[in-house]
Design an enzyme around this catalytic site. Structure first.
Site, PDB file in Angstrom:
ATOM      1  N   LYS A  73     -17.430  36.989 -25.731  1.00 32.72           N
ATOM      2  CA  LYS A  73     -16.432  36.043 -26.230  1.00 32.72           C
ATOM      3  C   LYS A  73     -17.130  34.726 -26.556  1.00 32.72           C
ATOM      4  O   LYS A  73     -18.295  34.539 -26.240  1.00 32.72           O
ATOM      5  CB  LYS A  73     -15.346  35.820 -25.181  1.00 32.72           C
ATOM      6  CG  LYS A  73     -14.460  37.045 -24.960  1.00 32.72           C
ATOM      7  CD  LYS A  73     -13.317  36.699 -24.041  1.00 32.72           C
ATOM      8  CE  LYS A  73     -12.438  37.906 -23.757  1.00 32.72           C
ATOM      9  NZ  LYS A  73     -11.372  37.576 -22.791  1.00 32.72           N
ATOM     10  N   HIS A  76     -17.315  28.570 -25.390  1.00 33.72           N
ATOM     11  CA  HIS A  76     -16.638  27.421 -25.997  1.00 33.72           C
ATOM     12  C   HIS A  76     -17.006  26.107 -25.315  1.00 33.72           C
ATOM     13  O   HIS A  76     -17.796  26.077 -24.369  1.00 33.72           O
ATOM     14  CB  HIS A  76     -15.130  27.646 -26.041  1.00 33.72           C
ATOM     15  CG  HIS A  76     -14.528  27.920 -24.704  1.00 33.72           C
ATOM     16  ND1 HIS A  76     -14.380  26.943 -23.757  1.00 33.72           N
ATOM     17  CD2 HIS A  76     -14.041  29.067 -24.164  1.00 33.72           C
ATOM     18  CE1 HIS A  76     -13.816  27.473 -22.678  1.00 33.72           C
ATOM     19  NE2 HIS A  76     -13.613  28.753 -22.891  1.00 33.72           N
ATOM     20  N   HIS A  79     -16.958  25.793 -21.605  1.00 32.50           N
ATOM     21  CA  HIS A  79     -18.128  26.310 -20.891  1.00 32.50           C
ATOM     22  C   HIS A  79     -19.265  25.294 -20.920  1.00 32.50           C
ATOM     23  O   HIS A  79     -20.019  25.166 -19.967  1.00 32.50           O
ATOM     24  CB  HIS A  79     -18.605  27.626 -21.502  1.00 32.50           C
ATOM     25  CG  HIS A  79     -17.637  28.749 -21.324  1.00 32.50           C
ATOM     26  ND1 HIS A  79     -17.114  29.452 -22.382  1.00 32.50           N
ATOM     27  CD2 HIS A  79     -17.067  29.276 -20.222  1.00 32.50           C
ATOM     28  CE1 HIS A  79     -16.277  30.372 -21.919  1.00 32.50           C
ATOM     29  NE2 HIS A  79     -16.227  30.276 -20.618  1.00 32.50           N
TER      30      HIS A  79
END
Length: 526
Positions: A73, A76, A79
């Site tokens: 994933k 982003h 993170h």
């Protein structure tokens, strides 16, 4: 008045006088100067940490869980924040003498791997996986999600693939293991660019079996309730309050994120016997962690109170020239690119031996300072222009101050540093710096209490402004040797403390390229 008469002067206080309702003390400046500068030089990277504010501080075992991206994933901005904030907290705790374990708890299990396994069988390419695993897995994941929405069979086979994983099917597990290993290899390389390391790459997958034990334990304590849909829940309120009901098992018996977090906490206590465990995630997970800690309590684990969630706000508007941020590497490349463009406008840049590396280091400092200036809990609007503005309180300013001070030491060498007379540092600019250096321990103490980096950030920015003013007025070149020596000592002390603070924040201080840096410094100190 009577109080003032009873007080005696000593080596520190040279004069005591009274004003209207006040008692005034005049400090022996020479002693102040000598003590501070000696302390900075003797303590080096430990300056401020040896203060009595930290004396008698017991050494503790501390776990910091941070970064924690989801395999396949987007990595982003949340993170990214977790990564730099967690690194700061770990650095600070380590500097204070605690035994710190840095854990990256990857999202490496769950339904997304059912989709990914199916997706890779449909659209995956082995060579693309090897050459750019994060990018390729993300593309496969996006594509299979689209297919699954339109085609029931794809969704069904994804569900079956995940069940095979949960049941330990060797073929499915081998593919999953390959995705995980290649992703970690790539993450490690990117973290290295950030100057960040982990002691352990853990993940939800570690706890797929142990989460079954957690369910059995909850059941044996009579805490597990089955719903009409077949899922298992725990009612934390005890009276059926819907907001306190926490789902811990799917209807097909597979584990959930919460169950795995419970299993992970119990396992870490067994393994590390920690005194404190800190989870660094965005504030959207506040309720999740409250429930996890509460559940540990009702399961009979008193040590749940040693667990702490450090939440942070949301960053809006971080985009690269290619669009939204998909990977951390996109951010790092963008930082380097923009910083190189900034540097290209300065004519001395072509003399740099490694402009890419310098650009990345200075750019990262800019990003970290922008992020750490406010309360961690605050949301903020991201702006590249603000990160890289040449004037004002930025990470660029800190790096340039450090490099400029370093170039002073290189230019005038150690010859001057032997010749040192504290009486030569009586100017107000020197005294302001010395008083500020004296306060470093208080700032470290405040940050250690509330885990907020902003105290250190504003301290370092003030120190850099004081240094910029002093650099303009306290000349070395045209001064007598003992004055030059004293000033050089002062500037060296500033640079040492600046470097110490920057390293705690996760910034690698820049040493080189005084020509390039002096151009920028003058802009900043105006």
């Amino acid at each position: 008045m009577r109080l003032a008469e009873k007080l005696k002067c000593d080596t520190v206080v040279s004069e005591i006088s009274t004003g209207q309702g006040t008692v005034n003390f005049k400090i022996n400046r020479e002693l102040l100067t000598k003590t501070v500068l000696q302390q900075v030089m003797e303590d080096g990277s430990k300056y401020g940490l040896k203060s009595e504010l930290f004396s008698g501080l017991p050494q503790k075992k501390i776990i910091v869980e941070f970064s924690s991206p989801n395999v396949a994933k987007k990595f982003h901005v949340g993170h990214l924040r977790s990564t730099i904030i967690g690194n700061f907290i770990a650095n600070l705790k380590e500097a204070l003498g605690h035994q710190v374990t840095r854990i990256n708890y990857l999202g490496d299990w769950g339904m997304q791997f059912g989709l990914l396994g199916t997706g890779f069988q449909l659209f995956g390419y082995e060579e693309k996986l090897q050459s750019n695993p994060l990018q390729h897995l993300f593309e496969v994941y996006v594509q299979v999600n689209k297919e699954a929405a339109d085609d029931k069979n794809v969704a069904k086979s994804a569900h079956e693939f995940f069940q095979r994983l949960e049941l330990g099917d060797t073929q499915a597990l081998a593919l999953w293991q390959k995705f995980r290993d290649l992703s970690i290899e790539e993450y490690t390389r990117i973290y290295k660019r950030l100057g960040i390391h982990f002691d352990e790459y853990s993940g939800e997958s570690f706890y797929r079996e142990k989460s079954q034990e957690v369910l059995k334990l909850l059941d044996s304590k009579g805490l597990l309730q089955k719903t009409v849909k077949g899922t298992a829940v725990v009612d934390l309120s005890g009276n059926g309050d819907p907001s306190s009901i926490c789902t811990v098992m799917r209807s097909d018996g597979t584990s959930l994120y919460t169950t795995r977090d419970l299993a992970a906490a119990i396992d870490r206590m067994d393994k590390y016997n920690f005194d404190k465990m800190i989870y660094v995630t965005d504030k959207g997970q506040k309720k999740h962690f409250q429930q996890v800690f509460q559940m540990l309590q009702i399961m009979g684990y008193d040590w749940a109170e040693r667990c702490q969630h450090v939440p942070f706000g949301v960053v809006q508007g971080m985009k690269t020239r290619r669009g939204d941020v998909t990977f951390l590497e996109d951010v790092l490349n963008e930082i380097r690119l923009r910083m190189l463009q900034n540097m290209a406008s300065v004519k001395t840049t072509k003399e740099l031996e490694n402009p890419q590396e310098t650009a990345e280091r200075v750019g990262l400092a800019a990003l970290i300072i922008q992020d750490f200036r406010g309360l961690l809990l605050s949301d903020y609007q991201f702006s590249w222009d603000r990160v890289f503005q040449s004037r004002g309180d930025t990470g660029v300013f800190l790096q340039y101050t450090h490099a400029r001070l370093h170039s002073l030491e290189e230019t005038f060498g150690c010859g001057y540093l032997n010749d040192f007379n504290t009486a030569c540092l009586q100017e107000p600019q020197s005294v302001s710096i010395l008083q500020h250096l004296l306060r470093f321990d208080e700032v470290l103490y405040r940050s250690s209490q509330d885990l907020q980096p902003r105290h250190i950030v504003s301290y370092l920015l003030t120190l850099s402004h004081l240094a910029a003013v002093a650099h303009k007025t306290l000349h070395i070149k045209s001064s007598p040797p003992e004055v030059a020596g004293a000033r050089l000592h002062l500037f060296k002390a500033v640079r040492c403390v600046l470097a110490n603070g920057m390293k705690l924040l996760g910034i690698t201080p820049e040493h080189r390229h005084k020509d390039l840096l002096s151009v920028r410094m003058d802009q900043n100190s105006k």
